[in-house]
Design an enzyme around this catalytic site. Structure first.
Site, PDB file in Angstrom:
ATOM      1  N   GLY A  99      17.190  55.985 -50.976  1.00  0.00           N
ATOM      2  CA  GLY A  99      16.544  56.095 -49.680  1.00  0.00           C
ATOM      3  C   GLY A  99      17.305  57.089 -48.824  1.00  0.00           C
ATOM      4  N   THR A 100      16.631  57.666 -47.860  1.00  0.00           N
ATOM      5  CA  THR A 100      17.294  58.729 -47.099  1.00  0.00           C
ATOM      6  C   THR A 100      17.466  58.392 -45.627  1.00  0.00           C
ATOM      7  OG1 THR A 100      15.148  59.861 -47.127  1.00  0.00           O
ATOM      8  CG2 THR A 100      16.770  60.564 -48.723  1.00  0.00           C
ATOM      9  N   THR A 101      16.695  58.962 -44.718  1.00  0.00           N
ATOM     10  CA  THR A 101      17.112  59.012 -43.312  1.00  0.00           C
ATOM     11  C   THR A 101      16.608  57.839 -42.470  1.00  0.00           C
ATOM     12  OG1 THR A 101      17.062  61.407 -43.534  1.00  0.00           O
ATOM     13  CG2 THR A 101      17.245  60.524 -41.315  1.00  0.00           C
ATOM     14  N   LYS A 121      11.969  51.212 -45.706  1.00  0.00           N
ATOM     15  CA  LYS A 121      13.425  51.211 -45.547  1.00  0.00           C
ATOM     16  C   LYS A 121      13.890  50.483 -44.294  1.00  0.00           C
ATOM     17  CE  LYS A 121      13.339  55.918 -47.341  1.00  0.00           C
ATOM     18  NZ  LYS A 121      13.716  57.319 -47.048  1.00  0.00           N
ATOM     19  N   ALA A 157      15.284  65.775 -48.948  1.00  0.00           N
ATOM     20  CA  ALA A 157      15.210  64.375 -49.359  1.00  0.00           C
ATOM     21  C   ALA A 157      14.559  63.490 -48.307  1.00  0.00           C
ATOM     22  CB  ALA A 157      16.608  63.850 -49.678  1.00  0.00           C
TER      23      ALA A 157
END
Length: 286
Positions: A55-57, A88, A235
């Site tokens: 997972g990213t931001t 997320k 990403a």
């Protein structure tokens, strides 16, 4: 686990009826440690060959009377997009929420176990944990995942909560970040971001953040920062108007507690941001 009968002939083990601890994670550690996120067996080949989805931001923003947390929906595996619509950001109890970045599978286990931990404590003790107690509990759980983090499967949360015991309700929203060793850091600037696009998101928040902003303005600020992150970080996923995939947003206030914004509202804000950027680009070419 020894399956002896509990009270009144119950088929459950006697340990299930013990009240020696109000921590569900501690109960798992004693009875079924293999179920804890940090106890997963790693392959001998090394974590670097797993290419597990990441997972990213995630961004968090406080505002007058509350706090919010938002996340993009993309998960990556190496140079590939593993998922376009990953969740997320999660409500973890009535006045808190957590966003996750890093190894997706472990992060999801961590945040789900944390939500159970908070609910279990409240049922056993009859009162919810204080906000400091919630953040410290999460720090302990992150530290318990250190072994797999050192093997390359780090999972980091970003915590937001509303302190119902705060002296000033307008400044009761709090943001807490963590490192892989369980370090706990209160973010007093009023905003923070984690994940691969955090550098770009925080740069945007630094310019847009207003501590006196209302909830609507803060939501727009969070989506603007995620847009900037997606613009420079491959990403991080930006608003997907074709597939109708938009950021996940959770706001926390004294009146409503922790509430996920409806998809329609998130879509409206994201579409307004995209339209505004398109207009800026048009004017820039004229």
């Amino acid at each position: 686990m020894e399956h002896t009968s509990g009270p009144t002939g119950s088929a459950l083990p006697a340990a299930f009826f013990s009240s020696t601890t109000s921590s569900f994670a501690e109960f798992l550690r004693m009875q079924a440690p293999d179920l804890l996120p940090g106890r997963r067996q790693l392959p001998n080949s090394g974590a670097g060959e797993l290419d597990a989805p990441h997972g990213t931001t995630i961004v968090a923003v406080s505002f007058s009377g509350g706090v919010l947390i938002a996340g993009d929906r993309r998960a990556t595996s190496g140079n590939l997009i593993a998922s376009r619509d990953m969740e997320k950001v999660y409500v973890t109890d009535g006045y808190s929420a957590v966003g996750i970045a890093g190894s997706a599978g472990i992060a999801l286990e961590l945040v789900r176990l944390y939500a159970v931990e908070l609910a279990h404590y409240e049922k056993i003790e009859g009162v919810p944990l204080s906000l400091d107690g919630k953040t410290n509990k999460l720090a302990t759980m992150v530290k318990g995942n250190l072994d797999v983090a050192m093997a390359g499967l780090a999972a980091l949360p970003l915590f937001v909560g509303y302190d119902i015991e705060a002296d000033d309700p307008k400044r009761a929203g709090r943001i807490v970040s963590y490192d892989v060793t369980g370090g706990r850091y209160e973010e007093r600037a009023g905003y923070h971001a984690i994940g691969s696009g955090s550098l770009f998101a925080k740069s945007a928040l630094k310019k847009l953040y207003d501590p006196e902003a209302d909830e609507e303005t803060a939501v727009r600020t969070a989506v603007e920062s995620l847009y900037d992150a997606a613009d420079d970080d491959s990403a991080t996923g930006g608003p997907d108007l074709v597939r109708r995939i938009f950021p996940t947003l959770v706001t926390i206030t004294a009146e409503r507690g922790a509430v996920r914004l409806p998809d329609e509202q998130a879509a409206a804000v994201a579409e307004a941001v995209v339209a505004g950027r398109a207009e800026q680009a048009t004017h820039g070419r004229t």
